[in-house]
Design a protein around this motif. Structure first.
Motif, mmCIF file in Angstrom:
data_model
loop_
_atom_site.group_PDB
_atom_site.id
_atom_site.type_symbol
_atom_site.label_atom_id
_atom_site.label_comp_id
_atom_site.label_asym_id
_atom_site.label_seq_id
_atom_site.Cartn_x
_atom_site.Cartn_y
_atom_site.Cartn_z
ATOM 1 N N ALA A 93 30.985 0.056 26.111
ATOM 2 C CA ALA A 93 31.746 -1.075 25.849
ATOM 3 C C ALA A 93 30.760 -1.870 24.733
ATOM 4 O O ALA A 93 31.333 -2.423 23.826
ATOM 5 C CB ALA A 93 31.793 -2.034 27.135
ATOM 6 N N SER A 94 29.596 -2.044 24.896
ATOM 7 C CA SER A 94 28.636 -2.844 23.985
ATOM 8 C C SER A 94 28.515 -1.989 22.817
ATOM 9 O O SER A 94 27.852 -2.515 21.715
ATOM 10 C CB SER A 94 27.549 -3.303 24.473
ATOM 11 O OG SER A 94 26.820 -2.307 24.960
ATOM 12 N N ASP A 95 28.392 -0.821 22.808
ATOM 13 C CA ASP A 95 28.085 0.257 21.903
ATOM 14 C C ASP A 95 26.562 0.074 21.506
ATOM 15 O O ASP A 95 26.012 0.072 20.327
ATOM 16 C CB ASP A 95 28.813 -0.090 20.514
ATOM 17 C CG ASP A 95 28.776 1.126 19.602
ATOM 18 O OD1 ASP A 95 28.522 2.339 19.988
ATOM 19 O OD2 ASP A 95 28.525 0.963 18.064
ATOM 20 N N LYS A 96 25.876 -0.279 22.560
ATOM 21 C CA LYS A 96 24.270 -0.364 22.333
ATOM 22 C C LYS A 96 23.560 0.997 23.172
ATOM 23 O O LYS A 96 23.947 1.296 24.428
ATOM 24 C CB LYS A 96 23.772 -1.565 23.183
ATOM 25 C CG LYS A 96 24.255 -2.995 22.153
ATOM 26 C CD LYS A 96 23.172 -2.805 21.121
ATOM 27 C CE LYS A 96 23.705 -3.988 19.967
ATOM 28 N NZ LYS A 96 23.010 -3.681 18.884
ATOM 29 N N ILE A 97 22.475 1.037 22.824
ATOM 30 C CA ILE A 97 21.562 2.222 23.328
ATOM 31 C C ILE A 97 21.091 1.666 24.488
ATOM 32 O O ILE A 97 20.279 0.562 24.298
ATOM 33 C CB ILE A 97 20.766 3.001 22.290
ATOM 34 C CG1 ILE A 97 21.516 3.651 21.528
ATOM 35 C CG2 ILE A 97 19.612 3.599 23.154
ATOM 36 C CD1 ILE A 97 20.890 4.257 20.224
ATOM 37 N N ILE A 98 21.055 2.245 25.758
ATOM 38 C CA ILE A 98 20.166 1.637 26.835
ATOM 39 C C ILE A 98 18.760 2.601 27.294
ATOM 40 O O ILE A 98 18.226 2.112 28.074
ATOM 41 C CB ILE A 98 21.132 1.194 27.848
ATOM 42 C CG1 ILE A 98 21.924 2.429 28.261
ATOM 43 C CG2 ILE A 98 22.011 0.071 27.464
ATOM 44 C CD1 ILE A 98 22.359 2.231 29.747
ATOM 45 N N GLY A 99 18.947 3.959 26.732
ATOM 46 C CA GLY A 99 17.944 4.756 27.075
ATOM 47 C C GLY A 99 17.765 5.891 26.232
ATOM 48 O O GLY A 99 18.502 6.201 25.431
ATOM 49 N N VAL A 100 16.458 6.291 26.032
ATOM 50 C CA VAL A 100 16.195 7.049 24.988
ATOM 51 C C VAL A 100 14.954 8.272 25.550
ATOM 52 O O VAL A 100 14.226 7.968 26.479
ATOM 53 C CB VAL A 100 15.467 6.405 23.691
ATOM 54 C CG1 VAL A 100 16.375 5.497 23.054
ATOM 55 C CG2 VAL A 100 13.913 5.658 23.906
ATOM 56 N N GLY A 101 14.851 9.263 24.785
ATOM 57 C CA GLY A 101 14.147 10.464 25.076
ATOM 58 C C GLY A 101 13.912 11.577 24.157
ATOM 59 O O GLY A 101 15.042 11.797 23.611
ATOM 60 N N THR A 102 12.832 12.364 24.076
ATOM 61 C CA THR A 102 12.838 13.460 23.220
ATOM 62 C C THR A 102 12.333 14.517 23.961
ATOM 63 O O THR A 102 11.344 14.339 24.675
ATOM 64 C CB THR A 102 11.960 13.048 21.905
ATOM 65 O OG1 THR A 102 12.558 12.053 21.258
ATOM 66 C CG2 THR A 102 11.787 13.962 20.937
ATOM 67 N N VAL A 103 12.477 15.702 23.467
ATOM 68 C CA VAL A 103 11.621 16.998 23.693
ATOM 69 C C VAL A 103 11.413 17.775 22.587
ATOM 70 O O VAL A 103 12.308 17.809 21.861
ATOM 71 C CB VAL A 103 12.435 17.942 24.699
ATOM 72 C CG1 VAL A 103 13.584 18.431 24.408
ATOM 73 C CG2 VAL A 103 11.456 19.015 25.194
ATOM 74 N N PHE A 104 10.104 17.892 22.401
ATOM 75 C CA PHE A 104 9.786 18.718 21.042
ATOM 76 C C PHE A 104 9.411 20.054 21.483
ATOM 77 O O PHE A 104 8.668 20.305 22.313
ATOM 78 C CB PHE A 104 8.390 17.842 20.655
ATOM 79 C CG PHE A 104 7.718 18.708 19.568
ATOM 80 C CD1 PHE A 104 8.429 18.786 18.381
ATOM 81 C CD2 PHE A 104 6.384 19.394 19.949
ATOM 82 C CE1 PHE A 104 7.558 19.518 17.137
ATOM 83 C CE2 PHE A 104 5.768 20.145 18.880
ATOM 84 C CZ PHE A 104 6.335 20.258 17.350
ATOM 85 N N ILE A 105 10.042 21.033 20.797
ATOM 86 C CA ILE A 105 9.907 22.430 21.227
ATOM 87 C C ILE A 105 8.682 23.097 20.168
ATOM 88 O O ILE A 105 8.622 23.291 19.271
ATOM 89 C CB ILE A 105 11.157 23.296 21.171
ATOM 90 C CG1 ILE A 105 12.338 22.611 21.628
ATOM 91 C CG2 ILE A 105 10.852 24.716 21.509
ATOM 92 C CD1 ILE A 105 12.218 22.521 23.188
ATOM 93 N N GLU A 106 7.425 23.423 21.020
ATOM 94 C CA GLU A 106 6.299 23.980 20.294
ATOM 95 C C GLU A 106 6.460 25.486 20.472
ATOM 96 O O GLU A 106 6.491 26.148 21.595
ATOM 97 C CB GLU A 106 5.201 23.338 20.925
ATOM 98 C CG GLU A 106 3.824 24.027 20.452
ATOM 99 C CD GLU A 106 2.529 23.854 21.369
ATOM 100 O OE1 GLU A 106 2.799 23.661 22.493
ATOM 101 O OE2 GLU A 106 1.457 24.322 20.910
ATOM 102 N N ARG A 107 6.515 26.093 19.503
ATOM 103 C CA ARG A 107 6.362 27.642 19.300
ATOM 104 C C ARG A 107 4.920 28.104 19.239
ATOM 105 O O ARG A 107 4.020 27.345 18.692
ATOM 106 C CB ARG A 107 6.972 28.261 17.869
ATOM 107 C CG ARG A 107 8.481 27.860 17.969
ATOM 108 C CD ARG A 107 9.204 28.335 16.419
ATOM 109 N NE ARG A 107 9.160 29.605 16.692
ATOM 110 C CZ ARG A 107 10.334 30.661 16.456
ATOM 111 N NH1 ARG A 107 11.476 29.690 16.474
ATOM 112 N NH2 ARG A 107 10.602 31.781 16.809
ATOM 113 N N LYS A 108 4.582 29.040 20.120
ATOM 114 C CA LYS A 108 3.314 29.680 20.303
ATOM 115 C C LYS A 108 3.173 30.970 20.071
ATOM 116 O O LYS A 108 4.126 31.722 19.734
ATOM 117 C CB LYS A 108 2.955 29.460 21.848
ATOM 118 C CG LYS A 108 2.813 27.946 22.184
ATOM 119 C CD LYS A 108 2.624 27.815 23.801
ATOM 120 C CE LYS A 108 1.226 27.448 23.835
ATOM 121 N NZ LYS A 108 0.709 26.179 23.384
#
Ligand code: ACO
Length: 181
Positions: A93-108
């Motif tokens: 409704a407000s077009d606002k972000i209310i939660g965030v997060g990231t996953v970074f994939i590390e190759r080994k």
């Protein structure tokens, strides 16, 4: 599932969003558990305007360098193949972000050339905390990590957040070391 970078989404209700990765990598089960006024999706190149940094500032110092710098960072992250997967929860409704997060994939080189998912920069807007949105972010990011073939997903947190991550199914293991410049 193979993960490829893309510049657009095929969803009918998001015709013009320029996403960091395909919407299909977001767990349908997690999406279905959100209230109907909220949506979980990959970060979009226009999300600076939707308050992405405002939510992140609930976690740590942001130092906002402006929209152009933010968009350049978005494109630099997306140009790194199969590495950065940032997601948001949006209040439609407000077009606002209310939660965030990231996953970074590390190759080994270990574990038969395996990969590890590093979960980073989780934050939920203060007005929306306590509604299981943090849990949904972690479930969605863990799903991306597992879909990418990672043999484990890991994260660092302070003592106060340990009970939250335990509720998300994570267990405490080993220690973190830091070298401050
Ligand atoms: N202590 C004890 N239990 C907690 C805590 C806590 N600090 N936080 C959440 N929980 C519990 C909830 O009560 C809930 O339990 P229930 O299933 O029994 O009802 C469960 O964990 C899930 O909680 P959510 O409602 O999903 O949590 P929320 O949406 O409030 O998000 C978060 C939690 C992300 C930690 C939020 O409080 C926040 O944004 N904090 C500020 C930024 C921050 O500290 N981010 C984490 C940094 S670590 C990292 O990024 C890897």
């Amino acid at each position: 599932m193979s993960i490829i970078n893309t510049v657009s989404t095929t969803r009918a209700d998001l015709p013009s969003l320029d996403l960091m990765f395909p919407q299909e990598l977001i767990s349908p089960e997690v999406s279905a558990q959100l209230p109907s006024d909220l949506e979980i999706r990959p970060l979009a190149s226009t999300d600076y305007k939707r308050g992405h940094l405002d939510v992140l500032s609930g976690l740590s110092v942001v130092n906002d360098l402006g929209e152009v710098a933010w968009v350049n960072q978005f494109h630099a992250m997306r140009a790194t193949p199969c590495a950065y997967f940032s997601i948001v929860i949006l209040d439609k409704a407000s077009d606002k972000i209310i939660g965030v997060g990231t996953v970074f994939i590390e190759r080994k080189f270990l574990r038969g050339l395996g990969s590890v998912g590093h979960i980073e920069d989780i934050a939920v807007d203060k007005n929306y905390q306590g509604k299981k949105l943090g849990l949904r972010l972690i479930q969605a990011l863990t799903h991306i990590s597992e879909s990418s073939g990672c043999y484990k997903s890991i994260l660092n947190c302070n003592d106060a957040n340990i009970p939250f991550y335990e509720k998300c199914g994570y267990v405490k293991k080993e220690n973190e070391m830091v070298f401050f410049k």
